[in-house]
Design a protein around this motif. Structure first.
Motif, PDB file in Angstrom:
ATOM      1  N   CYS A   1     -43.393 -38.128  70.535  1.00 28.03           N
ATOM      2  CA  CYS A   1     -43.467 -38.900  69.072  1.00 28.03           C
ATOM      3  C   CYS A   1     -43.782 -37.762  68.030  1.00 28.03           C
ATOM      4  CB  CYS A   1     -44.534 -40.145  68.881  1.00 28.03           C
ATOM      5  SG  CYS A   1     -43.597 -41.736  69.509  1.00 28.03           S
TER       6      CYS A   1
ATOM      7  N   TYR B   1     -40.673 -47.366  75.625  1.00 29.11           N
ATOM      8  CA  TYR B   1     -39.758 -47.897  74.543  1.00 29.11           C
ATOM      9  C   TYR B   1     -38.303 -48.114  75.342  1.00 29.11           C
ATOM     10  CZ  TYR B   1     -43.147 -46.978  70.825  1.00 29.11           C
ATOM     11  OH  TYR B   1     -44.005 -46.985  69.885  1.00 29.11           O
TER      12      TYR B   1
ATOM     13  N   PRO C   1     -38.092 -44.967  67.186  1.00 26.25           N
ATOM     14  CA  PRO C   1     -39.458 -44.851  67.527  1.00 26.25           C
ATOM     15  C   PRO C   1     -40.002 -43.705  67.971  1.00 26.25           C
ATOM     16  CG  PRO C   1     -37.765 -45.595  69.096  1.00 26.25           C
ATOM     17  CD  PRO C   1     -37.011 -45.499  67.650  1.00 26.25           C
TER      18      PRO C   1
ATOM     19  N   GLY D   1     -42.724 -42.976  65.368  1.00 29.01           N
ATOM     20  CA  GLY D   1     -43.741 -43.891  65.259  1.00 29.01           C
ATOM     21  C   GLY D   1     -43.597 -44.822  64.037  1.00 29.01           C
TER      22      GLY D   1
ATOM     23  N   VAL E   1     -41.842 -47.864  64.548  1.00 25.34           N
ATOM     24  CA  VAL E   1     -41.770 -49.102  65.295  1.00 25.34           C
ATOM     25  C   VAL E   1     -42.893 -49.431  66.338  1.00 25.34           C
ATOM     26  CG1 VAL E   1     -40.077 -48.676  66.560  1.00 25.34           C
ATOM     27  CG2 VAL E   1     -40.779 -51.068  66.033  1.00 25.34           C
ATOM     28  N   THR E   2     -43.681 -50.260  66.280  1.00 30.68           N
ATOM     29  CA  THR E   2     -44.733 -50.447  67.311  1.00 30.68           C
ATOM     30  C   THR E   2     -43.802 -50.761  68.719  1.00 30.68           C
ATOM     31  OG1 THR E   2     -45.135 -52.634  67.085  1.00 30.68           O
ATOM     32  CG2 THR E   2     -46.388 -51.363  65.981  1.00 30.68           C
ATOM     33  N   GLN E   3     -44.776 -50.465  69.827  1.00 29.97           N
ATOM     34  CA  GLN E   3     -44.278 -50.868  71.275  1.00 29.97           C
ATOM     35  C   GLN E   3     -43.737 -52.588  71.044  1.00 29.97           C
ATOM     36  OE1 GLN E   3     -45.824 -49.447  74.844  1.00 29.97           O
ATOM     37  NE2 GLN E   3     -46.603 -47.666  73.848  1.00 29.97           N
ATOM     38  N   GLU E   4     -44.945 -53.180  70.410  1.00 32.64           N
ATOM     39  CA  GLU E   4     -44.513 -54.636  70.720  1.00 32.64           C
ATOM     40  C   GLU E   4     -43.413 -55.100  69.756  1.00 32.64           C
ATOM     41  OE1 GLU E   4     -47.099 -58.775  69.472  1.00 32.64           O
ATOM     42  OE2 GLU E   4     -48.114 -56.752  69.256  1.00 32.64           O
ATOM     43  N   GLU E   5     -43.185 -54.337  68.607  1.00 30.95           N
ATOM     44  CA  GLU E   5     -41.868 -54.905  67.891  1.00 30.95           C
ATOM     45  C   GLU E   5     -40.495 -54.340  68.433  1.00 30.95           C
ATOM     46  OE1 GLU E   5     -43.799 -54.592  63.209  1.00 30.95           O
ATOM     47  OE2 GLU E   5     -42.936 -52.507  64.345  1.00 30.95           O
ATOM     48  N   TYR E   6     -40.688 -53.155  69.038  1.00 34.18           N
ATOM     49  CA  TYR E   6     -39.497 -52.702  69.658  1.00 34.18           C
ATOM     50  C   TYR E   6     -39.262 -53.444  71.056  1.00 34.18           C
ATOM     51  CZ  TYR E   6     -36.374 -49.191  71.732  1.00 34.18           C
ATOM     52  OH  TYR E   6     -35.234 -48.756  72.055  1.00 34.18           O
TER      53      TYR E   6
ATOM     54  N   PRO F   1     -44.366 -42.560  74.410  1.00 32.89           N
ATOM     55  CA  PRO F   1     -44.643 -42.071  73.277  1.00 32.89           C
ATOM     56  C   PRO F   1     -45.020 -40.617  73.254  1.00 32.89           C
ATOM     57  CG  PRO F   1     -46.369 -43.256  74.229  1.00 32.89           C
ATOM     58  CD  PRO F   1     -45.373 -43.452  75.082  1.00 32.89           C
TER      59      PRO F   1
END
Length: 618
Positions: A161, A111, A178, A181, A183-188, A158
């Motif tokens: 988290c 992240y 984040p 948890g 937001v996902t890594q992809e979205e972030y 993570p």
């Protein structure tokens, strides 16, 4: 000859860095300017109060050069780089170890964060900058956190988290948390990619959005909010003036561009190649080279030819070479350079972004040099190639490219030395200069000393194409008339060599009045470029011999040539002098005779014999 008044007239009214040189061509001052034309002229205006230190500096300026930039900010960072690289004498008032800030995106993290950084490190993060305004950098970091909701905490994600409650930024709606948890890594990382595009210059959408908010706040009389939006927009504009002169990567690269002038001769044209040297990611200097190329040659052909010539003679090969044009034999040249560097070398032609701007800047500087120095290049050609042509006409020769001149220096026979200076196409080739310590002659005998020097020069075994003795001269210039010329002709005749020999005949005031060639004294025009070239060569041969002689005298006032023989110490030297009485007798002795000297063995005797019977250049 650099004429300051003339060069001042050619200064551009553009931002850039100016570099002052003294008579030894050392850099004594580096400064920046919003307008080079106005700033540099101020140094030479007597009416201005410049202060004692600058007044003193100006008296030592022999010439100046400059590098144009696209903005004052670029000039500022370049000035800092050059000062740190060269440490000019008169820049002590600018001495600092200040570093310019960067924006760091920790793309190596799961992240990533957007951070303020003072230095670029090899930590796999992505850096943007450098920037000259730390306040603007901090504002933009704050802005991108607000716009794209990226975290600012130091938690290891993570792994951490859910271990703690979300921070205040989450409750202020400036972070997606984040750490919880949410937001996902992809979205972030999608948001991080938007941050990177923004920092790469794609920030018009952000500016438009802030402008709408600023105008709405003003209409609603929320002037404090409107002022905050205005300040953020100004910070973005400052960040938009990113510096091209410092790279994001800490690599070594050369940036090369050529400018060509096609408005002159029908058969040939002038060209200037400009090189910017980036080391550890910073532009630390530049150089330019003048070329005379055939009409019809393209920039691609000139660049290809230049690469092969320049990198054949330079010891350092950078990891990357950036050009303005694609060249046909790039792959072959890459392979050759990679073998020289023992590491992969890339030749690239950037098409966009900062690297393309760097190449454009190099080309713009090449055009500036070509335009500014066109008249000087013509004068220089007259002083060199034109002067050689005059000498050829006087002597009835043709094809004279390399000239060698010799001189002897001694004081009452002490430490007699010889010098050899080389001029190619009318210019000194100092890498081919050679010094000779006289070995075979005792006492002040200039003719015998000159015979020794010439014999050793033309019997020296060449060590390869780059040895200065590998080429024969097209013309030998002797510092004297009939006597010196005859000595040279005698040596050449004994060796079976056919090289024209010309003597420089002097008047009663020790000034060259004519040339002695083929048993005839040829009068020369003392106002011609050919005469001036001969005088320069003559003075250079004198200077080089005298400097060598002075260096030997300063090392040791009483010195024997025997001291230079490997393995012959003080005891053996004294024994040799007791037995043979003179250097000439030692030189003429056989190995067997030398070995019979006290404290001498066959090996030492052979070393002494070889020293006197093997030509050398020192």
């Amino acid at each position: 000859m650099f004429q300051i008044e003339e060069e001042l007239k050619k200064l551009p009214a553009k931002p850039g860095v100016y570099i002052m040189h003294d008579e030894k061509d050392e850099i004594i001052y580096v400064g920046k300017a919003v307008s080079l034309k106005n700033r540099v002229r101020q140094y030479f205006q007597s009416s201005r109060n410049k202060g004692a230190k600058i007044e003193q500096m100006v008296t030592h300026i022999s010439r100046f050069e400059y590098i144009i930039t696209d903005s004052e900010l670029e000039a500022l960072v370049l000035e800092c780089n050059l000062i740190k690289e060269h440490r000019p004498k008169y820049n002590t008032m600018l001495k600092d170890d200040k570093s310019y800030p960067f924006i760091k995106v920790t793309v190596n993290e799961a992240y990533p964060r957007v951070l303020f950084a003072r230095r670029m490190r090899k930590d796999k993060a992505k850096y943007f900058g450098p920037y000259t305004s730390a306040a603007a950098v901090k504002d933009v970091i704050e802005l991108v956190r607000k716009l794209y909701l990226v975290r600012s905490c130091n938690r290891v994600l993570p792994r951490d988290c859910g271990k703690d409650r979300p921070c205040l930024y989450y409750h202020m709606k400036q972070c997606t948390a984040p750490c919880q948890g949410n937001v996902t890594q992809e979205e972030y990382k999608n948001n991080i990619n938007k941050v990177i595009r923004f920092l790469n210059g794609d920030f018009q959408d952000a500016i438009d959005g802030l402008t709408v908010k600023m105008e709405a706040a003003a209409q609603e009389l929320r002037f404090e909010d409107a002022g905050e939006y205005r300040d953020l927009i100004q910070s973005i504009h400052k960040i938009g003036e990113r510096q091209k002169i410092t790279s994001y990567g800490q690599e070594d690269k050369d940036i090369i561009a050529v400018a060509m002038d096609e408005s002159l001769d029908l058969r040939e044209q002038d060209a200037v190649v400009q090189i910017f040297f980036m080391r550890d990611g910073k532009l630390i200097g530049r150089d330019h080279f003048y070329l005379r190329v055939a009409r019809g040659d393209t920039k691609e052909q000139v660049l290809s030819s230049f690469l092969k010539q320049f990198y054949a003679g330079t010891p350092f090969i950078p990891k990357e070479i950036m050009l303005q044009k694609e060249i046909e034999d790039a792959e072959v040249i890459e392979e050759w350079l990679s073998s020289r560097r023992n590491q992969k070398v890339h030749i690239r032609v950037p098409k966009k972004g900062t690297k393309e701007k760097l190449v454009e800047l190099a080309e713009e500087n090449a055009k500036m040099v070509l335009s500014k120095d066109r008249e000087r290049m013509k004068r220089e050609e007259g002083r060199t190639i034109g002067a050689v042509k005059e000498i050829e006409d006087w002597l009835g020769l043709s094809g004279v490219a390399r000239m060698e001149a010799f001189d002897i220096s001694n004081i009452s026979g002490f430490e007699s030395v010889g010098s050899m200076v080389v001029y190619e196409k009318g210019r000194p080739k100092r890498s081919d200069y050679r010094k000779f310590k006289i070995k075979w002659v005792q006492g002040p005998n200039d003719y015998a000393s000159m015979e020794e020097v010439l014999t050793r020069r033309f019997t020296h075994e060449s060590k390869g194409e780059f040895d200065s003795f590998a080429k024969l001269p097209d013309l030998i210039l002797m510092d004297g008339g009939r006597g010196q010329v005859n000595i040279a002709l005698k040596v050449l005749g004994n060796l079976g060599l056919d090289v024209p020999v010309c003597g420089m005949v002097k008047d009663d005031h020790h000034r060259t009045r004519g040339l002695y060639y083929n048993n005839i004294e040829i009068p020369i025009d003392t106002s011609s470029e050919g005469f001036r070239l001969i005088t320069r060569i003559q003075d250079e041969a004198h200077r080089f011999a005298i400097e060598y002689h002075r260096s030997l005298r300063s090392k040791e006032q009483v010195h024997s040539v025997l001291d230079d023989i490997p393995g012959i110490g003080d005891t053996r030297r004294k024994a040799l002098m007791r037995r043979f009485k003179s250097i000439e007798n030692i030189r003429d002795a056989s190995v067997e005779e030398l070995s019979q000297t006290e404290n001498m063995n066959i090996r030492s005797a052979q070393q002494v014999y070889d020293f006197f019977h093997t030509s050398a250049s020192s």
